[in-house]
Scaffold this active site. Structure first.
Site, mmCIF file in Angstrom:
data_model
loop_
_atom_site.group_PDB
_atom_site.id
_atom_site.type_symbol
_atom_site.label_atom_id
_atom_site.label_comp_id
_atom_site.label_asym_id
_atom_site.label_seq_id
_atom_site.Cartn_x
_atom_site.Cartn_y
_atom_site.Cartn_z
ATOM 1 N N GLU A 89 8.337 9.340 10.549
ATOM 2 C CA GLU A 89 9.655 9.582 9.968
ATOM 3 C C GLU A 89 9.574 9.828 8.471
ATOM 4 O O GLU A 89 8.663 9.353 7.811
ATOM 5 C CB GLU A 89 10.523 8.331 10.138
ATOM 6 N N CYS A 113 4.893 -7.654 9.322
ATOM 7 C CA CYS A 113 5.975 -8.407 8.687
ATOM 8 C C CYS A 113 7.031 -8.726 9.755
ATOM 9 O O CYS A 113 7.351 -7.891 10.590
ATOM 10 C CB CYS A 113 6.583 -7.604 7.540
ATOM 11 N N CYS A 116 10.235 -6.329 10.180
ATOM 12 C CA CYS A 116 10.108 -4.885 9.983
ATOM 13 C C CYS A 116 9.833 -4.142 11.284
ATOM 14 O O CYS A 116 8.910 -4.470 12.025
ATOM 15 C CB CYS A 116 9.012 -4.587 8.963
ATOM 16 N N GLY A 156 4.231 2.437 7.550
ATOM 17 C CA GLY A 156 2.836 2.249 7.147
ATOM 18 C C GLY A 156 2.674 1.492 5.852
ATOM 19 O O GLY A 156 3.629 1.287 5.098
ATOM 20 N N GLU A 157 1.450 1.045 5.628
ATOM 21 C CA GLU A 157 1.094 0.359 4.387
ATOM 22 C C GLU A 157 0.188 1.319 3.596
ATOM 23 O O GLU A 157 -0.968 1.536 3.978
ATOM 24 C CB GLU A 157 0.385 -0.965 4.727
ATOM 25 N N SER A 188 4.705 1.601 -2.658
ATOM 26 C CA SER A 188 5.151 0.246 -2.335
ATOM 27 C C SER A 188 4.109 -0.427 -1.443
ATOM 28 O O SER A 188 3.652 0.154 -0.464
ATOM 29 C CB SER A 188 6.490 0.336 -1.594
ATOM 30 N N SER A 211 6.451 -5.577 -2.258
ATOM 31 C CA SER A 211 7.382 -6.202 -1.319
ATOM 32 C C SER A 211 7.126 -7.699 -1.360
ATOM 33 O O SER A 211 6.136 -8.181 -0.825
ATOM 34 C CB SER A 211 7.150 -5.659 0.091
ATOM 35 N N LEU A 212 8.017 -8.418 -2.020
ATOM 36 C CA LEU A 212 7.785 -9.853 -2.221
ATOM 37 C C LEU A 212 8.530 -10.665 -1.156
ATOM 38 O O LEU A 212 7.920 -11.420 -0.408
ATOM 39 C CB LEU A 212 8.232 -10.235 -3.640
ATOM 40 N N CYS A 330 13.080 1.425 8.106
ATOM 41 C CA CYS A 330 11.750 1.907 8.467
ATOM 42 C C CYS A 330 11.486 1.809 9.956
ATOM 43 O O CYS A 330 11.588 0.736 10.532
ATOM 44 C CB CYS A 330 10.687 1.035 7.821
HETATM 45 N N1 SAH Z 1 4.206 -1.321 3.647
HETATM 46 C C1 SAH Z 1 4.819 -1.060 2.390
HETATM 47 C C2 SAH Z 1 5.778 0.109 2.359
HETATM 48 C C3 SAH Z 1 6.710 0.335 3.536
HETATM 49 S S1 SAH Z 1 8.145 -0.644 3.771
HETATM 50 C C4 SAH Z 1 5.490 -2.312 1.887
HETATM 51 O O1 SAH Z 1 5.472 -3.309 2.561
HETATM 52 O O2 SAH Z 1 5.958 -2.300 0.756
HETATM 53 C C5 SAH Z 1 9.273 -0.298 2.482
HETATM 54 C C6 SAH Z 1 10.218 -1.466 2.218
HETATM 55 O O3 SAH Z 1 11.233 -1.592 3.246
HETATM 56 C C7 SAH Z 1 9.489 -2.793 2.200
HETATM 57 O O4 SAH Z 1 9.910 -3.567 1.113
HETATM 58 C C8 SAH Z 1 9.907 -3.409 3.519
HETATM 59 O O5 SAH Z 1 9.730 -4.783 3.509
HETATM 60 C C9 SAH Z 1 11.352 -2.944 3.625
HETATM 61 N N2 SAH Z 1 11.952 -3.073 4.962
HETATM 62 C C10 SAH Z 1 11.350 -3.141 6.155
HETATM 63 N N3 SAH Z 1 12.250 -3.318 7.148
HETATM 64 C C11 SAH Z 1 13.468 -3.336 6.559
HETATM 65 C C12 SAH Z 1 14.800 -3.471 7.051
HETATM 66 N N4 SAH Z 1 15.060 -3.603 8.349
HETATM 67 N N5 SAH Z 1 15.802 -3.463 6.143
HETATM 68 C C13 SAH Z 1 15.564 -3.299 4.826
HETATM 69 N N6 SAH Z 1 14.324 -3.150 4.318
HETATM 70 C C14 SAH Z 1 13.285 -3.161 5.164
#
Ligand code: SAH
Length: 340
Positions: A89, A113, A116, A156-157, A188, A211-212, A330
């Protein structure tokens, strides 16, 4: 055979030198690919026949297949099929400052996570550099708009696909390619410490977001598996070093999950953790999905959390919500498509 869109300018220079040609040909090819946007080598009319023949032998023009596009106010969400049938996507958001594209870097994700959607499909493979470049090209073509900002926040990461992501950034940033300024590019990460260190050496002008999502190890361990490998006492000193070395302001992303990490006590703990750092916090209202129990915090709670941060001298903003109608979180579009 390789996909031509995966070649950095430097890669192409090396290619031409190896052919016994002058390396400026790389610039010529880039002008055809990214300024004139031709779709075949035959259209490159100022390139001599023998070179065209070599290019045809060694490269192809890859293409993502657009399966679906969903539109909502100021947002367009794309589902693409890769040449091997995998799906990814990308989301284009219209801001007042320009058009920002959220790009995927992997098929699936192994970071696991707890909240996610992307991680529900384990990593199948990394995206090739070209597959990331093509997300930008196809969407610019489709919308007839220039993309001014790119964020690597899709599926993805990015730091689990480090080399390809760096090549992608080089192509985004190259003045003869997509010409997007480093400060308009954001990577990110969930916090893969060795790669953050490497990134600080390799790309010190590109924005970094972390992403904290939690202010302490106990909570972060519950939400993000990566915290067990790189807990806060390992992550935070490296981030401080990053700020010192790059003189760049760091972004922290913090999803607000109702009753989990959104209390005043959490806000206060977060403020203490970030005290004195050149950073800002992007508070993300959780995008609920049917697959997880987590709920979004109330608007009132989000505002209060923001207030506590501000009172404690932490810069913070609430992320504007885009396209909950188009399942902009995502991985949601892909998983809906595949699971019906
Ligand atoms: N893997 C990377 C980049 C992809 S996720 C990372 O972890 O930063 C991009 C951001 O979207 C991250 O901060 C992730 O935690 C957040 N995210 C994932 N699922 C989400 C959701 N359902 N609602 C809002 N943010 C979300």
């Amino acid at each position: 055979m390789k996909d031509i869109y995966g070649m950095t300018h430097e890669d192409l220079e090396q290619y031409f030198l190896a052919l016994g040609e002058k390396k400026f040909k790389a610039t010529q090819i880039y002008e055809w690919l990214y300024e004139k946007r031709v779709q075949s080598f035959d259209e490159m009319s100022n390139v001599k026949k023998s070179v065209i023949a070599s290019l045809k032998q060694d490269f192809y023009f890859g293409k993502l297949k657009e399966l679906e596009r969903l539109d909502d106010v100021d947002v367009h969400k794309y589902l693409f099929e890769l040449s091997d049938g995998n799906k990814i996507e990308a989301v284009l958001m219209n801001h007042d400052y320009g058009n920002s594209l959220c790009v995927s870097s992997q098929v699936g994700c192994n970071m696991g996570c707890a909240f996610c959607e992307s991680g529900r499909l384990k990593k199948v493979r990394n995206l090739e550099t070209a597959e990331m470049v093509e997300q930008v090209l196809q969407i610019e073509k489709d919308l007839k708009k220039r993309i001014s900002h790119v964020v690597l926040m899709g599926i993805g990461e990015p730091f689990d696909n480090y080399e390809n992501v760096i090549s992608f950034i080089r192509i985004l940033n190259h003045p003869k390619a997509l010409a997007i300024g480093a400060r308009h590019i954001t990577v990110s990460t969930c916090g893969i410490v060795p790669k953050i260190k490497q990134f600080m050496e390799d790309e010190n002008q590109v924005n970094l977001a972390i992403s904290l999502h939690a202010p302490n190890n106990e909570l972060r361990n519950q939400l993000m598996k990566i915290n067990k490998a790189y807990p806060l006492e390992v992550l935070m000193p490296v981030l401080k070093e990053y700020i010192e070395k790059t003189h760049r302001r760091l972004t922290f992303e913090y999803i607000l999950l109702r009753g989990v990490n959104d209390s005043d006590a959490c806000a206060l703990e977060l403020a203490k953790l970030l005290k004195g750092m050149n950073c800002y916090v992007n508070l993300i209202p959780y995008n609920e999905t049917s697959h997880f129990e987590y709920k979004k915090s109330s608007q009132e709670r989000i505002l209060k959390f923001l207030d506590v941060l501000k009172k404690n001298h932490i810069q913070a903003t609430i992320r504007r919500e885009f396209g909950s109608k188009v399942k902009a979180a995502c991985g949601q579009l892909r998983s809906n498509y595949e699971e019906g």
